[in-house]
Design a protein around this motif. Structure first.
Motif, PDB file in Angstrom:
ATOM      1  N   ALA B 111      -8.345   4.871  -0.051  1.00  0.00           N
ATOM      2  CA  ALA B 111      -8.240   3.584  -0.743  1.00  0.00           C
ATOM      3  C   ALA B 111      -9.622   3.097  -1.165  1.00  0.00           C
ATOM      4  CB  ALA B 111      -7.574   2.561   0.169  1.00  0.00           C
ATOM      5  N   GLY B 228      -6.539  -2.434  -8.686  1.00  0.00           N
ATOM      6  CA  GLY B 228      -5.513  -2.569  -7.662  1.00  0.00           C
ATOM      7  C   GLY B 228      -4.476  -1.470  -7.775  1.00  0.00           C
ATOM      8  N   ARG B 229      -4.075  -1.228  -9.014  1.00  0.00           N
ATOM      9  CA  ARG B 229      -3.042  -0.209  -9.211  1.00  0.00           C
ATOM     10  C   ARG B 229      -3.557   1.173  -8.853  1.00  0.00           C
ATOM     11  NH1 ARG B 229      -0.541  -1.052 -14.703  1.00  0.00           N
ATOM     12  NH2 ARG B 229      -1.325   0.970 -15.358  1.00  0.00           N
ATOM     13  N   THR B 231      -5.806   1.944  -6.729  1.00  0.00           N
ATOM     14  CA  THR B 231      -5.923   2.058  -5.277  1.00  0.00           C
ATOM     15  C   THR B 231      -4.562   2.332  -4.643  1.00  0.00           C
ATOM     16  OG1 THR B 231      -7.708   0.453  -5.429  1.00  0.00           O
ATOM     17  CG2 THR B 231      -6.850   0.913  -3.244  1.00  0.00           C
ATOM     18  N   THR B 232      -3.568   1.537  -5.026  1.00  0.00           N
ATOM     19  CA  THR B 232      -2.229   1.737  -4.481  1.00  0.00           C
ATOM     20  C   THR B 232      -1.720   3.139  -4.801  1.00  0.00           C
ATOM     21  OG1 THR B 232      -1.828  -0.570  -4.964  1.00  0.00           O
ATOM     22  CG2 THR B 232       0.084   0.757  -4.402  1.00  0.00           C
ATOM     23  N   GLU B 233      -1.889   3.533  -6.061  1.00  0.00           N
ATOM     24  CA  GLU B 233      -1.383   4.852  -6.459  1.00  0.00           C
ATOM     25  C   GLU B 233      -2.083   5.965  -5.692  1.00  0.00           C
ATOM     26  OE1 GLU B 233      -1.598   5.324 -10.671  1.00  0.00           O
ATOM     27  OE2 GLU B 233      -0.074   3.779 -11.035  1.00  0.00           O
ATOM     28  N   VAL B 236      -0.534   6.042  -2.144  1.00  0.00           N
ATOM     29  CA  VAL B 236       0.839   6.563  -2.165  1.00  0.00           C
ATOM     30  C   VAL B 236       0.834   8.056  -2.484  1.00  0.00           C
ATOM     31  CG1 VAL B 236       3.043   6.451  -3.370  1.00  0.00           C
ATOM     32  CG2 VAL B 236       1.850   4.353  -2.760  1.00  0.00           C
TER      33      VAL B 236
END
Ligand SMILES: Nc1ncnc2c1ncn2[C@@H]1O[C@H](COP(=O)(O)OP(=O)(O)O)[C@@H](O)[C@H]1O
Ligand SMILES: [Mg+2]
Lengths: 274, 258
Positions: B111, B228-229, B231-233, B236
Motif C-alpha cells: 500500500a 486512493g484507487r 492504493t486499494t487496487e 486487492v
C-alpha cells in the motif's frame, strides 16, 4: 546539381535544435494536437502561447518525449525521438533541463539532493565538486545556502527557483519551462522571468517556454508561437505578435474573450478568461 | 450487455497483465545492465524489513497460538494431544507463515509503495525523474523489488519461528502437553522441505508485492482520488494473487520436493 528536389529530411541543418513535424496527439476521443509543426534554432528564446487546456503542456512534453505522438516526428539536433525506446531516450534527455508547472521537486529529498540528482547519479565529479556546482546553481537562482531544507519548507516561488537550479546545474543545451509564472504573485513571477532571461544569456541555452501569461511571454521571448486548436496558428518575432491585428492573436494578447458571453453577464475587464 | 461488460473487464485485466509483464521485463533488464544503488536498496530494506517486524511478529504469534489451541481441542478428543506440535509446525512453515506474512506485507508495504509512486506520478515527479535522464524502473522499482525479495523470506522465517514458539507456550504451559513430546513431534514431522517451500513462496510473494504495487503506482490515474484507487487496487490485486498463486505453488513445490 540534382535532377529532383533534394529530400529535405536528410539535409543537415547545423543550427536546427528542435523540429516538430505534423504532430498529432489525442487522449481518448479528444484530439489535442492536430498536425503541429515548428522549428527552433540553437540559442533561441521561444515562447508558445495559447489558451489553458489548449495542449501547450502536451506539446512541451512531446519535445522531451515524456509523451509519445500518435503521428508525426520530433527531431532534436536531427535525431528522431519517436524511434527511440525509453532507455535510449535517457541520453537524449540529458541535453534537456525542464522546469515543471508545479516544480515537481522530489519531496522526500532535500534541496541539495534534488539539485545534485543528475550529477550524483552520473558520478563523474567528486562530491566536493558537486557541492560547489550545486552552490553555484542555487546562487544563480538567488537562493544561496538552502541546501539542507526540504521542499515542503519552501514557498511556491522558491520551489520553482530550486526546480530551475535542478534543471540547469548539469548544463543542458535546451531548457523547457511549463508555465513558469503560473500560480505565483506578480513579483515572484517577474523574478522567475528575469532568471529565465539570465539563464538564457549566461548559459547560452535554447529556451522554450509555454505560458498563457502574456506579460511573462513578452519578457522571456524573442519569438512567439501561438498554439490554437491544435496547430501553430501564428509564428513571429515578439513585437510583431504583440502588434498583430489578426483577430485571434489580438484577442489572446489583449485578453478579450472570443466566445459569446452569456446574455445576462458582463465580462469583467480586469479578469480575462484564462 | 452483461457480455460486453465482461468482455471489457477481461480485456482490461489482460491489458494490465501485459503492462505488468513489461514492467517485470524492464526490471530484469535494469538488473542486468544497471548497477542498482546500494543506498536506495538499504533504505527500502530498512522500510520493508525492519519496520515490518512488529506486524509480522504479532501475526505469527497470534496464528501459532490459535492454531495450536484449535488443533489441540480436536486432537484431544482422539487422544493425540502430543501430535499438535507437528500440525502447527508444518502448517506454519509451508502455508500460514508465508501467506500471512505476505498479506501483512501487502497491507503495510504494498500500500505504501503504490501510494508513494502514485503521488509522485500525479505531482509530475515521475516525469521530472525522466527528464533528469533517470529511468523510473532503475531508480524506484528495482530497489523496492530487491528489498521485498530479500525481506520476504526473512520476515516469513521470523513469523514461522515466532509462531511455533508461541504455540509451544500455549500447548505446553496452558494446555498441558508434555514439552519434550511436543518438540519431538515437531522434529519428527517437519521436513526441511516444508520450510524450504515456505521460504520459496515468501520470495515469490515478496517480488509479487513490489511489482504489483509499483505497477499500480506508476500507472496511477490523476488526482487524489487516483492515488486512493491505485492504493486499494494494489492491495486487492496483490492479496488475491498471493492467495491464488499459493495454491498452485503448493501443488508444484510439493510435487517437486517429494
Ligand atoms: N495524460 C493525459 N491524459 C488525458 N488527457 C490529458 C493528459 N494530458 C493532457 N490531457 C488533456 O489534454 C488537453 C490539453 O492539456 P494541456 O496540454 O495540459 O493544456 P495547457 O495548454 O493548459 O497546458 C486537456 O484537455 C487535458 O485534459
Ligand atoms: Mg499546462
Amino acid at each position: 546539381m540534382a535532377l529532383s528536389a533534394p529530400d529535405t529530411r536528410f539535409v543537415k541543418e547545423p543550427n536546427r535544435m528542435i523540429e516538430v513535424r505534423n504532430l498529432w496527439k489525442s487522449f481518448g476521443s479528444q484530439p489535442v494536437l492536430r498536425g503541429t509543426s515548428l522549428r527552433i534554432e540553437r540559442g533561441e528564446a521561444v515562447v508558445v502561447i495559447g489558451r489553458s487546456g489548449g495542449g501547450k503542456s502536451v506539446l512541451l512534453k512531446h519535445l522531451i518525449a515524456l509523451l509519445q505522438a500518435d503521428q508525426g516526428e520530433v527531431l532534436i539536433e536531427g535525431q528522431n525521438l519517436c524511434q527511440l525506446n525509453e532507455r535510449q531516450l535517457l541520453s537524449v534527455r540529458r541535453k534537456f533541463g525542464m522546469l515543471f508547472q508545479t516544480a515537481a521537486l522530489f519531496d522526500s529529498l532535500t534541496v541539495y539532493e534534488n539539485v545534485s540528482f543528475v550529477l550524483r547519479r552520473e558520478r563523474k565529479q567528486t562530491e566536493g565538486e558537486i557541492r560547489r556546482l550545486v552552490a553555484e546553481a542555487l546562487e544563480m537562482v538567488e537562493l544561496p545556502g538552502i541546501e539542507e531544507k526540504k521542499p515542503a519548507e519552501l514557498s511556491g516561488g522558491m520551489r520553482k527557483r530550486v526546480g530551475l537550479a535542478r534543471a540547469i546545474v548539469y548544463r543542458p543545451e535546451i531548457v523547457l519551462y511549463d508555465e513558469p509564472t503560473t500560480g505565483l504573485d506578480p513579483i515572484a513571477g517577474a523574478r522567475i522571468d528575469s532568471l529565465i532571461r539570465r539563464v538564457w544569456q549566461q548559459l547560452h541555452v535554447t529556451s522554450v517556454a509555454v505560458t498563457h501569461d502574456m506579460a511573462s511571454a513578452k519578457r522571456i521571448s524573442d519569438r512567439i508561437l501561438m498554439l490554437h486548436e491544435g496547430v501553430i496558428y501564428a509564428d513571429a518575432r515578439t513585437p510583431e505578435i504583440l502588434n498583430s491585428t489578426d483577430p485571434i492573436v489580438y484577442n489572446f494578447v489583449h485578453g478579450i474573450p472570443t466566445h459569446k458571453p452569456a446574455a445576462n453577464t458582463t465580462a469583467a475587464p480586469f479578469s480575462p478568461d484564462i | 450487455m452483461l457480455l460486453t461488460l465482461l468482455n471489457q473487464r477481461l480485456r482490461n485485466f489482460l491489458d494490465q497483465l501485459g503492462e505488468l509483464a513489461q514492467l517485470v521485463g524492464e526490471a530484469g533488464r535494469s538488473l542486468r545492465h544497471q548497477r542498482p544503488s546500494w543506498r536506495d536498496f538499504i533504505d527500502q530494506l530498512y522500510f520493508v524489513g525492519v519496520k515490518s517486524q512488529s506486524v509480522v511478529i504479532t501475526t505469527g504469534a497470534a496464528t501459532g497460538m490459535v492454531l495450536c489451541a484449535q488443533t489441540y481441542f480436536q486432537f484431544h478428543k482422539v487422544k493425540m494431544d502430543t501430535a499438535t506440535g507437528a500440525v502447527v509446525s508444518v502448517g506454519m512453515s509451508s502455508e500460514l507463515g508465508p501467506v500471512l506474512a505476505g498479506l501483512m506485507l501487502t497491507a503495510r508495504v504494498g500500500a505504501a509503495m503504490a501510494a508513494e509512486l502514485g503521488t509522485m506520478k500525479v505531482t509530475e515527479q515521475i516525469d521530472a525523474l525522466r527528464t533528469l535522464a533517470t529511468h523510473p524502473v532503475d531508480y524506484l522499482v528495482v530497489p523496492r523489488l530487491l528489498a521485498t525479495v530479500v525481506a520476504g523470506p526473512l520476515l516469513t522465517a521470523e513469523a514461522i519461528i515466532v509462531g511455533i514458539a508461541a504455540s509451544y507456550m500455549v500447548g505446553v504451559n496452558l494446555l498441558g502437553i508434555e514439552g519434550a513430546y511436543y518438540l519431538a513431534y515437531i522434529n519428527r514431522y517437519t521436513e526441511p522441505q516444508d520450510v524450504l517451500i515456505g521460504l520459496i513462496k515468501a520470495t515469490w510473494f515478496g517480488g509479487l508485492i513490489a511489482m504489483v504495487s509499483c505497477h499500480k503506482g506508476l500507472t496511477c490515474p490523476q488526482g487524489a482520488e487516483g492515488v486512493g484507487r491505485a492504493t486499494t487496487e494494489a492491495v486487492v490485486a496483490a492479496s488475491i494473487t498471493i492467495l491464488i498463486s499459493n495454491f498452485f505453488l503448493t501443488l508444484l513445490l510439493t510435487r517437486l520436493f517429494n
